[in-house]
Design an enzyme around this catalytic site. Structure first.
Site, PDB file in Angstrom:
ATOM      1  N   HIS A   1      -7.432   2.789   3.154  1.00  0.00           N
ATOM      2  CA  HIS A   1      -6.986   3.723   4.218  1.00  0.00           C
ATOM      3  C   HIS A   1      -9.072   3.852   5.001  1.00  0.00           C
ATOM      4  O   HIS A   1      -8.982   4.124   6.238  1.00  0.00           O
ATOM      5  CB  HIS A   1      -6.669   4.858   3.831  1.00  0.00           C
ATOM      6  CG  HIS A   1      -5.693   4.827   3.879  1.00  0.00           C
ATOM      7  ND1 HIS A   1      -5.080   4.385   2.439  1.00  0.00           N
ATOM      8  CD2 HIS A   1      -4.610   5.627   4.594  1.00  0.00           C
ATOM      9  CE1 HIS A   1      -3.668   4.749   3.030  1.00  0.00           C
ATOM     10  NE2 HIS A   1      -3.112   5.325   4.228  1.00  0.00           N
TER      11      HIS A   1
ATOM     12  N   CYS B   1     -11.501   3.076  -1.113  1.00  0.00           N
ATOM     13  CA  CYS B   1      -9.535   3.687  -0.145  1.00  0.00           C
ATOM     14  C   CYS B   1      -9.119   2.446   0.586  1.00  0.00           C
ATOM     15  O   CYS B   1     -10.245   2.292   1.832  1.00  0.00           O
ATOM     16  CB  CYS B   1      -9.530   4.280  -0.566  1.00  0.00           C
ATOM     17  SG  CYS B   1      -7.668   5.134   0.176  1.00  0.00           S
TER      18      CYS B   1
ATOM     19  N   GLU C   1      -2.918   9.321   7.345  1.00  0.00           N
ATOM     20  CA  GLU C   1      -1.269   9.018   7.710  1.00  0.00           C
ATOM     21  C   GLU C   1      -0.856   9.770   8.873  1.00  0.00           C
ATOM     22  O   GLU C   1      -0.090   9.347   9.654  1.00  0.00           O
ATOM     23  CB  GLU C   1      -0.629   9.383   6.368  1.00  0.00           C
ATOM     24  CG  GLU C   1      -1.328   8.127   5.097  1.00  0.00           C
ATOM     25  CD  GLU C   1      -0.330   7.000   5.252  1.00  0.00           C
ATOM     26  OE1 GLU C   1       1.080   7.225   5.414  1.00  0.00           O
ATOM     27  OE2 GLU C   1      -1.202   5.910   5.200  1.00  0.00           O
TER      28      GLU C   1
ATOM     29  N   TYR D   1      -0.984   8.249  -2.610  1.00  0.00           N
ATOM     30  CA  TYR D   1      -0.795   8.296  -4.013  1.00  0.00           C
ATOM     31  C   TYR D   1      -1.749   9.054  -4.755  1.00  0.00           C
ATOM     32  O   TYR D   1      -2.683   9.126  -5.957  1.00  0.00           O
ATOM     33  CB  TYR D   1      -0.969   6.422  -4.640  1.00  0.00           C
ATOM     34  CG  TYR D   1      -0.097   5.881  -4.023  1.00  0.00           C
ATOM     35  CD1 TYR D   1       1.296   6.720  -3.472  1.00  0.00           C
ATOM     36  CD2 TYR D   1       0.366   4.287  -4.616  1.00  0.00           C
ATOM     37  CE1 TYR D   1       2.497   6.147  -3.377  1.00  0.00           C
ATOM     38  CE2 TYR D   1       1.595   4.371  -4.763  1.00  0.00           C
ATOM     39  CZ  TYR D   1       3.312   4.432  -3.580  1.00  0.00           C
ATOM     40  OH  TYR D   1       3.511   3.821  -3.634  1.00  0.00           O
TER      41      TYR D   1
ATOM     42  N   ASP E   1       0.759  -1.175   0.155  1.00  0.00           N
ATOM     43  CA  ASP E   1       0.207   0.176   0.517  1.00  0.00           C
ATOM     44  C   ASP E   1       1.606   1.538  -0.070  1.00  0.00           C
ATOM     45  O   ASP E   1       1.740   1.172   0.451  1.00  0.00           O
ATOM     46  CB  ASP E   1      -0.868   0.405   1.477  1.00  0.00           C
ATOM     47  CG  ASP E   1      -1.883   1.322   1.356  1.00  0.00           C
ATOM     48  OD1 ASP E   1      -2.527   1.515  -0.067  1.00  0.00           O
ATOM     49  OD2 ASP E   1      -2.171   1.766   2.093  1.00  0.00           O
ATOM     50  N   SER E   2       0.410   2.298  -0.613  1.00  0.00           N
ATOM     51  CA  SER E   2       0.413   3.579  -0.314  1.00  0.00           C
ATOM     52  C   SER E   2       1.042   4.422   1.685  1.00  0.00           C
ATOM     53  O   SER E   2       2.447   4.966   1.291  1.00  0.00           O
ATOM     54  CB  SER E   2      -0.190   4.016  -1.402  1.00  0.00           C
ATOM     55  OG  SER E   2      -1.458   4.481  -0.228  1.00  0.00           O
TER      56      SER E   2
ATOM     57  N   CYS F   1      -4.361  -1.033  -2.173  1.00  0.00           N
ATOM     58  CA  CYS F   1      -4.050   0.011  -2.575  1.00  0.00           C
ATOM     59  C   CYS F   1      -5.406   0.163  -3.992  1.00  0.00           C
ATOM     60  O   CYS F   1      -4.628  -0.118  -4.915  1.00  0.00           O
ATOM     61  CB  CYS F   1      -3.074   0.563  -3.132  1.00  0.00           C
ATOM     62  SG  CYS F   1      -3.013   2.134  -3.205  1.00  0.00           S
TER      63      CYS F   1
HETATM   64  N1  DGL Z   1      -4.915   3.216  -0.045  1.00  0.00           N
HETATM   65  C1  DGL Z   1      -4.839   3.691  -0.866  1.00  0.00           C
HETATM   66  C2  DGL Z   1      -6.108   2.847  -1.328  1.00  0.00           C
HETATM   67  O1  DGL Z   1      -6.657   2.496  -1.280  1.00  0.00           O
HETATM   68  C3  DGL Z   1      -4.207   4.631  -1.236  1.00  0.00           C
HETATM   69  C4  DGL Z   1      -4.659   5.811  -1.015  1.00  0.00           C
HETATM   70  C5  DGL Z   1      -3.354   7.199  -1.023  1.00  0.00           C
HETATM   71  O2  DGL Z   1      -2.182   6.826  -0.922  1.00  0.00           O
HETATM   72  O3  DGL Z   1      -4.294   8.180  -1.445  1.00  0.00           O
HETATM   73  O4  DGL Z   1      -6.646   4.134  -2.177  1.00  0.00           O
END
Ligand code: DGL
Length: 270
Positions: free
Chosen positions: A196, A194, A162, A39, A7-8, A70
């Site tokens: 997160h 996402c 984050e 990301y 993941d990012s 991600c």
């Molecule tokens: N957790 C990631 C996703 O599922 C990336 C979030 C990010 O880095 O912007 O999109």
């Protein structure tokens, strides 16, 4: 026999928790590219470069199979990686397809033509890059007809998560849900697109109300991975040690991960 989870940043930990519960005998190597998160505001070329670098590190750690936990990387880079970059003895899988299969009540690998499904009004919450890619709508159109998707790019939310700023994250969830409801007052289902966002699932459910079914990926991906490994046991790589790798500051990332998962997590430098 390690499997890589990419993941990012911290979001993929929601997937890691679920796959660890489902497959306790498998060592997982987690890679968080925290130095470059989020990301979701980067262009596709940039996301491709960062994702291939991280996945290479996981191949180097003995993982033959890597899950892109991600959505942003899955939407912006996965297809190109699968077509031109992934070596023939390795696999990289994304997190989109299990989610869409659940929404459209399909079994894994069901390639029959798109058909009508029960859910007609779907709210998608995702990063600006994922929303701009329209990858979710494209994958859905292969499987379902007549589904109205309203997508809300949730700017700022990954940064707040984050940073470990839960109060700001909750306020952002409320305002993004309000913005979405102005365009789609009565969604039947909401997709947290996402990895997160499940860290804020309670805030999403509260803002959306009890009648909206909230789909998040972690458990769906865990079931799909168990199914995949049952059919491809050879894809368990040679690595035998689970670990947490980050491109960010290991001490700071460990603290935030521990705060979110409410158990001690120790990252080391990638
Ligand atoms: N957790 C990631 C996703 O599922 C990336 C979030 C990010 O880095 O912007 O999109």
């Amino acid at each position: 026999m390690a499997v890589g989870i990419f993941d990012s940043g911290l979001g993929g930990l929601t997937v890691l928790e679920a796959v660890t519960r489902r497959l306790p005998q498998v060592p997982f190597v987690y890679f968080g590219d925290n130095a470059h998160a989020p990301y979701g505001v980067r262009d596709a070329e940039n996301v491709y470069g960062l994702t291939t670098a991280g996945v290479s590190r996981l191949f180097g750690a003995g993982c033959d199979l890597v899950i892109l936990a991600c959505n942003t990387a899955s939407a912006a880079a996965l297809r190109r990686m699968q077509e031109n970059w992934v070596p023939s003895d390795k696999r990289v899988l994304g997190v989109f397809v299990p989610l869409i299969e659940a929404l459209t009540e399909r079994q894994w690998g069901d390639n029959s033509p798109p058909r009508e499904v029960a859910v007609k009004h779907v709210a998608l919450f995702a990063t600006p890059a994922t929303v701009a890619s329209r990858a979710f709508q494209r994958e859905l159109a292969f499987r379902a007809i007549g589904v109205d998707v309203e997508a809300q790019p949730c700017g700022g939310l990954v940064d707040a998560i984050e940073e470990g700023d839960e109060i700001l994250a909750e306020a952002l969830v409320r305002s993004h849900v309000e913005a979405l409801k102005r365009r789609m007052p009565h969604p039947e289902a909401a997709i947290l697109g996402c990895t997160h966002y499940p860290l804020m699932e309670a805030a999403f459910q509260e803002a959306l109300g009890p009648d909206v079914a909230v789909y998040s990926q972690a458990n769906l991906v865990a079931e799909s991975l168990a199914d995949y490994l049952g059919r491809h046991p050879d894809m368990l790589g040679p690595g035998d040690e689970g670990m947490f790798l980050t491109t960010g500051n290991p001490a700071a990332v460990s603290n935030k991960a521990t705060q979110f998962l409410r158990r001690r997590i120790k990252f080391r430098a990638a």
